[in-house]
Design a protein around this motif. Structure first.
Motif, PDB file in Angstrom:
ATOM      1  N   HIS A 160      -5.096  -0.200  -6.977  1.00 36.21           N
ATOM      2  CA  HIS A 160      -4.362  -0.228  -8.235  1.00 36.21           C
ATOM      3  C   HIS A 160      -5.274   0.172  -9.394  1.00 36.21           C
ATOM      4  N   GLU A 161      -6.452  -0.432  -9.453  1.00 39.72           N
ATOM      5  CA  GLU A 161      -7.400  -0.125 -10.529  1.00 39.72           C
ATOM      6  C   GLU A 161      -7.748   1.361 -10.535  1.00 39.72           C
ATOM      7  N   TRP A 162      -7.962   1.899  -9.343  1.00 33.78           N
ATOM      8  CA  TRP A 162      -8.306   3.321  -9.257  1.00 33.78           C
ATOM      9  C   TRP A 162      -7.171   4.168  -9.836  1.00 33.78           C
ATOM     10  N   CYS A 163      -5.953   3.825  -9.470  1.00 37.38           N
ATOM     11  CA  CYS A 163      -4.796   4.587  -9.989  1.00 37.38           C
ATOM     12  C   CYS A 163      -4.749   4.510 -11.513  1.00 37.38           C
ATOM     13  N   ILE A 164      -4.938   3.326 -12.048  1.00 38.74           N
ATOM     14  CA  ILE A 164      -4.858   3.126 -13.501  1.00 38.74           C
ATOM     15  C   ILE A 164      -5.950   3.920 -14.213  1.00 38.74           C
ATOM     16  N   GLN A 165      -7.148   3.884 -13.638  1.00 37.49           N
ATOM     17  CA  GLN A 165      -8.292   4.518 -14.307  1.00 37.49           C
ATOM     18  C   GLN A 165      -8.311   6.022 -14.105  1.00 37.49           C
TER      19      GLN A 165
ATOM     20  N   SER B  54       0.842  -1.195   0.000  1.00 38.71           N
ATOM     21  CA  SER B  54       0.000   0.000   0.000  1.00 38.71           C
ATOM     22  C   SER B  54       0.887   1.259   0.000  1.00 38.71           C
ATOM     23  N   TYR B  55       1.968   1.211   0.772  1.00 37.46           N
ATOM     24  CA  TYR B  55       2.888   2.368   0.808  1.00 37.46           C
ATOM     25  C   TYR B  55       3.660   2.500  -0.509  1.00 37.46           C
ATOM     26  N   VAL B  56       4.030   1.361  -1.095  1.00 41.13           N
ATOM     27  CA  VAL B  56       4.704   1.410  -2.406  1.00 41.13           C
ATOM     28  C   VAL B  56       3.796   2.122  -3.407  1.00 41.13           C
ATOM     29  N   GLN B  57       2.524   1.771  -3.420  1.00 44.18           N
ATOM     30  CA  GLN B  57       1.608   2.392  -4.397  1.00 44.18           C
ATOM     31  C   GLN B  57       1.531   3.899  -4.179  1.00 44.18           C
ATOM     32  N   LEU B  58       1.463   4.313  -2.916  1.00 40.44           N
ATOM     33  CA  LEU B  58       1.421   5.754  -2.640  1.00 40.44           C
ATOM     34  C   LEU B  58       2.692   6.441  -3.143  1.00 40.44           C
ATOM     35  N   THR B  59       3.845   5.897  -2.804  1.00 41.74           N
ATOM     36  CA  THR B  59       5.103   6.575  -3.163  1.00 41.74           C
ATOM     37  C   THR B  59       5.330   6.557  -4.680  1.00 41.74           C
ATOM     38  N   MET B  60       4.879   5.490  -5.345  1.00 38.68           N
ATOM     39  CA  MET B  60       5.009   5.462  -6.805  1.00 38.68           C
ATOM     40  C   MET B  60       4.070   6.476  -7.447  1.00 38.68           C
TER      41      MET B  60
END
Ligand code: DCP
Length: 229
Positions: free
Chosen positions: A134-139, A81-87
């Motif tokens: 992840h889906e939210w980020c992609i969309q 979850s933190y990786v997704q935020l920092t990326m």
């Protein structure tokens, strides 16, 4: 096919309006992403963004990377979850430069989530939530990517490199784990049998030595510039 890739890039209307061109460098642990990325730093028209490993090692004084490796069942979801935020923070970092080159991406963060799913490391509800993020980020997020450079390696080669660099958190990382991470990357970017690929992919043989990779790098850099300008 790199020829087709650049034909497509040349034909793109983006070329004319000079929108930001984003390149993501992907590959297994120890595939040489940092070394490859560092070469771009000589170009003053590129924003070069290294993966925020240092942030993961010090979240308000907590080494989350270490905790994740020591107890993946307890910390795997929190870490990803933190990786997704920092990326996401890297993807959305603004620049006036024409090029942005990133080490990894929100896209490849999914590879690690997928592996935790395959190995049943996390609870289903944890996977569900990570996948929804992840889906939210992609969309919805502004994470448009124009080119993926896949540093393709064999697990045995990266295992040796990882042992040599001896990052202390990675003490417990096995060859078996690197095979799993390799398989997910390959299914995604090489076999294209997993989740969607957001941009054309340039596959490079990254089993080569650092000096041989310099030639690959030069080819890659020149091609990007030539087909953009
Ligand atoms: N990591 C992880 N989950 C992610 C991203 C990374 O568990 N979504 C872990 C794997 C490594 C460390 O973080 O232990 C850094 O991984 P990378 O492969 O991203 O970076 P390296 O420094 O290994 O890359 P390279 O050696 O290719 O420069």
């Amino acid at each position: 096919n790199v020829g087709k890739l650049f034909a497509r890039m040349s034909a793109s209307p983006n070329k004319n309006c000079k929108r930001l061109f984003t390149v993501c460098i992907e590959g297994n642990i120890g595939s040489g992403k940092t070394t490859f990325l560092n070469n771009f730093k000589a170009n003053d028209n590129m924003l070069v963004l290294q993966e925020p490993v240092e942030l993961w090692r010090d979240v308000g004084g907590t080494n989350l990377l270490e905790k994740m490796y020591k107890d993946p069942v307890r910390y795997g979801c929190l870490f990803q979850s933190y990786v997704q935020l920092t990326m996401l923070q890297l993807h959305t970092q603004k620049t006036n430069l024409p090029f942005k080159v990133m080490e990894r991406s929100v896209y490849s963060a999914r590879c690690f989530i997928e592996n935790m799913k395959r190995t049943k490391m996390l609870e289903k509800v944890e996977i569900d939530i990570l996948e929804q993020w992840h889906e939210w980020c992609i969309q919805r997020a502004d994470i448009q990517t124009d080119l993926i450079v896949y540093l393709r390696t064999s697990p045995e080669v990266v295992y040796e490199r990882m042992r040599t660099r001896a990052r202390k958190e990675e003490d417990c990382v096995s060859l078996e784990y690197l095979r799993q991470v390799h398989d997910v990357h390959d299914d995604w970017l090489y076999n294209r049998s997993l989740f969607s690929v957001p941009a054309p992919v340039m596959v490079l043989d990254a089993n080569k030595s650092v000096s041989e990779m310099m030639a690959e790098f030069e080819k890659c850099r020149r091609s990007i510039f030539e087909n953009r300008d």
